[in-house]
Design a protein around this motif. Sequence first.
Motif, PDB file in Angstrom:
ATOM      1  N   TRP A 384       0.859  -1.197   0.000  1.00  0.00           N
ATOM      2  CA  TRP A 384       0.000   0.000   0.000  1.00  0.00           C
ATOM      3  C   TRP A 384       0.882   1.229   0.000  1.00  0.00           C
ATOM      4  O   TRP A 384       1.808   1.353   0.817  1.00  0.00           O
ATOM      5  CB  TRP A 384      -0.916   0.050   1.222  1.00  0.00           C
ATOM      6  CG  TRP A 384      -1.909   1.192   1.117  1.00  0.00           C
ATOM      7  CD1 TRP A 384      -3.138   1.154   0.520  1.00  0.00           C
ATOM      8  CD2 TRP A 384      -1.738   2.532   1.595  1.00  0.00           C
ATOM      9  NE1 TRP A 384      -3.739   2.394   0.588  1.00  0.00           N
ATOM     10  CE2 TRP A 384      -2.908   3.257   1.250  1.00  0.00           C
ATOM     11  CE3 TRP A 384      -0.727   3.195   2.281  1.00  0.00           C
ATOM     12  CZ2 TRP A 384      -3.072   4.612   1.566  1.00  0.00           C
ATOM     13  CZ3 TRP A 384      -0.889   4.541   2.594  1.00  0.00           C
ATOM     14  CH2 TRP A 384      -2.054   5.229   2.232  1.00  0.00           C
ATOM     15  N   ASP A 501      -7.309  -1.164  -0.515  1.00  0.00           N
ATOM     16  CA  ASP A 501      -7.811   0.096  -1.059  1.00  0.00           C
ATOM     17  C   ASP A 501      -8.581   0.806   0.051  1.00  0.00           C
ATOM     18  O   ASP A 501      -9.622   0.321   0.498  1.00  0.00           O
ATOM     19  CB  ASP A 501      -8.718  -0.182  -2.266  1.00  0.00           C
ATOM     20  CG  ASP A 501      -8.996   1.068  -3.072  1.00  0.00           C
ATOM     21  OD1 ASP A 501      -8.043   1.809  -3.360  1.00  0.00           O
ATOM     22  OD2 ASP A 501     -10.169   1.322  -3.405  1.00  0.00           O
ATOM     23  N   SER A 508     -11.763   6.079  -3.188  1.00  0.00           N
ATOM     24  CA  SER A 508     -10.445   5.883  -3.768  1.00  0.00           C
ATOM     25  C   SER A 508     -10.555   5.706  -5.280  1.00  0.00           C
ATOM     26  O   SER A 508     -11.226   4.790  -5.759  1.00  0.00           O
ATOM     27  CB  SER A 508      -9.764   4.651  -3.159  1.00  0.00           C
ATOM     28  OG  SER A 508      -8.609   4.308  -3.889  1.00  0.00           O
ATOM     29  N   TYR A 511      -9.689   2.145  -7.311  1.00  0.00           N
ATOM     30  CA  TYR A 511     -10.391   0.886  -7.097  1.00  0.00           C
ATOM     31  C   TYR A 511     -10.649   0.132  -8.404  1.00  0.00           C
ATOM     32  O   TYR A 511     -10.413  -1.077  -8.494  1.00  0.00           O
ATOM     33  CB  TYR A 511     -11.703   1.162  -6.363  1.00  0.00           C
ATOM     34  CG  TYR A 511     -12.459  -0.073  -5.919  1.00  0.00           C
ATOM     35  CD1 TYR A 511     -11.802  -1.222  -5.527  1.00  0.00           C
ATOM     36  CD2 TYR A 511     -13.851  -0.067  -5.874  1.00  0.00           C
ATOM     37  CE1 TYR A 511     -12.495  -2.346  -5.111  1.00  0.00           C
ATOM     38  CE2 TYR A 511     -14.558  -1.181  -5.445  1.00  0.00           C
ATOM     39  CZ  TYR A 511     -13.882  -2.317  -5.076  1.00  0.00           C
ATOM     40  OH  TYR A 511     -14.575  -3.419  -4.669  1.00  0.00           O
ATOM     41  N   PRO A 521      -7.901  -7.192  -4.785  1.00  0.00           N
ATOM     42  CA  PRO A 521      -8.239  -5.980  -4.031  1.00  0.00           C
ATOM     43  C   PRO A 521      -8.858  -6.324  -2.675  1.00  0.00           C
ATOM     44  O   PRO A 521      -9.690  -7.227  -2.564  1.00  0.00           O
ATOM     45  CB  PRO A 521      -9.273  -5.278  -4.926  1.00  0.00           C
ATOM     46  CG  PRO A 521      -9.239  -5.983  -6.247  1.00  0.00           C
ATOM     47  CD  PRO A 521      -8.769  -7.375  -5.953  1.00  0.00           C
ATOM     48  N   LYS A 523     -10.856  -4.234   0.178  1.00  0.00           N
ATOM     49  CA  LYS A 523     -11.533  -2.938   0.143  1.00  0.00           C
ATOM     50  C   LYS A 523     -12.157  -2.560   1.482  1.00  0.00           C
ATOM     51  O   LYS A 523     -12.883  -3.351   2.093  1.00  0.00           O
ATOM     52  CB  LYS A 523     -12.627  -2.984  -0.925  1.00  0.00           C
ATOM     53  CG  LYS A 523     -13.425  -1.682  -1.092  1.00  0.00           C
ATOM     54  CD  LYS A 523     -12.604  -0.606  -1.728  1.00  0.00           C
ATOM     55  CE  LYS A 523     -13.449   0.602  -2.125  1.00  0.00           C
ATOM     56  NZ  LYS A 523     -12.617   1.711  -2.625  1.00  0.00           N
TER      57      LYS A 523
END
Length: 623
Positions: A384, A501, A508, A511, A521, A523
């Motif tokens: 990240w 994310d 965001s 995404y 992903p 989320k």
Amino acid sequence: MLLSAPSVNNRFTQLFIAALLLVGLFWYIAPDLSAARHLSIPGFHSAVSSKAPPSTSTNALPPKVNHPIDHLIEEAGKELGVLLAKETHNVHDAAQAYRLRRGRQPPPYFDKWFAFAQNHSALMVEDFFDQIYTDLNPFWGVPAKQIREQANAFLHRISVRDGKTTQRTDIDERPWLNLWEDMVGSVAEWLPDVDLPINVMDESRVVVPWEEVDGYMQKELTSRKEVDASQLKTDYGNLKALDEKGVPAFEPVFDGMGPYWPLAVVGCPPESPARKAYIEADFSTAPPLTGGFPDGSYKGYVQNWTLAKSPCDNSALQGLHGTFVEPISIATTKTFFPLFGGSKLPMNNEILLPPAMYWTDDPFYSGGKEHGQPWDKKKDGLIWRGAASGGRNKAENWKRFQRHRFVSMVNSTSVALAVSSEAAPPNFVLPSDNPYDLAASPSETAFADWLATWSDAAVVHLLCFPEDPADRQRCSYTNPYFSVAPAMPMKEQYAFKYLPDIDGNSFSGRYRAFLYSTSLPIKATIYQEWHDSRLVPWKHFVPIDNGFADIYGVMEYFLGNEEKGVGGHDRIAREIAMGGKAWAEKVLRREDMQIYTFRLLLEYARLCDEDRDRMGWRESGVG
């Protein structure tokens, strides 16, 4: 002369002992690289952790059986099956599905819309368009003339006239407005005349008291009817009279005084936890987290994605998310009027368009043309990178911001300090009493060691307030806790299997690119987007709670813990990643954004027409 066997053995023994002494001496005087990885300060990011984590693939080890995530994945598969069973393949069946779900006739030009969708190979499921009706249905309770005039008078506006688009704003260049105009323009030749007021801010702006919106919804329900085909008005009017005569000035009153929470919760139902919650004023303390299971979860993991994202149902979010702690800007109105934007909170009343960030080809948001290497070529880790955004973080409130918290929680340095120190971490808590049954308990030093094998999270800009002109990358109030890492292009992040994310100032913008990638992903959000009804959690992505207590359990499920003899579910992670990518390539294409916008604006234009109650598409051979 050849050495005898005894001489060879003696010489080998001497060399072996000498080698052991050299290794021991080096180990004694050399820096402990493992300690440097886990305990370096400042930094929830260190020079060591900036490198790709080593492989932690544990496919040879047995995973835990009957894990809660197994159940959630199984249920997600059933949910997707139910959706796919609703697919329609011709305009007659699509219109019937519309009438059953919406309670009225499809709008005029429905056949043109369906042909456009079919010509662009769209997967046609009526449920995919639910967000349109969530956003527009209250406007059936408002006079059409009022909608038309308010839309025409608003400062920031995209207009369609005779199949062509124009825009109006207050400055020469607004990139997002240009992108939205291009999106609308791509289907404008089939659209009636219409004006779209646009929210040019990151933050949501319209939040009308729930009681007022509920009144509009009651009117919408009573207005539903299927007009006899012979009585249908099958064409739209135009807005020439509006353009020629002009409209009364309209400028909704925007409230710019925070905090935002009391402004926002008026949009929640009266009986909701948010409406009853104590309103926080002091955000300087540690966040209100217990380390236990999130409310409404299935054994600690998200099972109701709508509930998990809802501030109305999770009142603790007022102290866990920058949107409510201190947004960058506030300009909120209680006036109900049509305002289009790219995202909103569940209690907001904007009308959602596909975000301009998703329409751009800018690699910063799109990730570029490449979406990552094959799964088995990726690193078994999480990456990240992002700014410490989410609002205006400063000395008095930074402990409550979501991105700061996430980086802290997955960093081995900060977790090691939390385990070894008697003082509680400043901005997070570890799961208490190991409720997730992790192989390494969060109270053990081995837990931080495990994090170091897979986690690489760091901020690229701390966004200090006030900013220090001498050193823009450092904040006096977070210097002891964070260091800044170089930005990393998205295509480099794709080298990792897991891509969290996390909300910034609003949703965001990465995404969609993450969903298109060959990575998985993960989320967390409180925002709604146009595509929410198209994506199935645990089938196309992995949802996590905004408190992030579940992130450890999620990562152990997929990666395992080799040191503790627990295997992961790499194959399942790959299936979700690849399945999500294939699904995104079916339902989140630019063509799908066009189809959504086309349908949205047909419905919106009908709402603006004085004859809207009898307008609709007449099927050929009927009436």
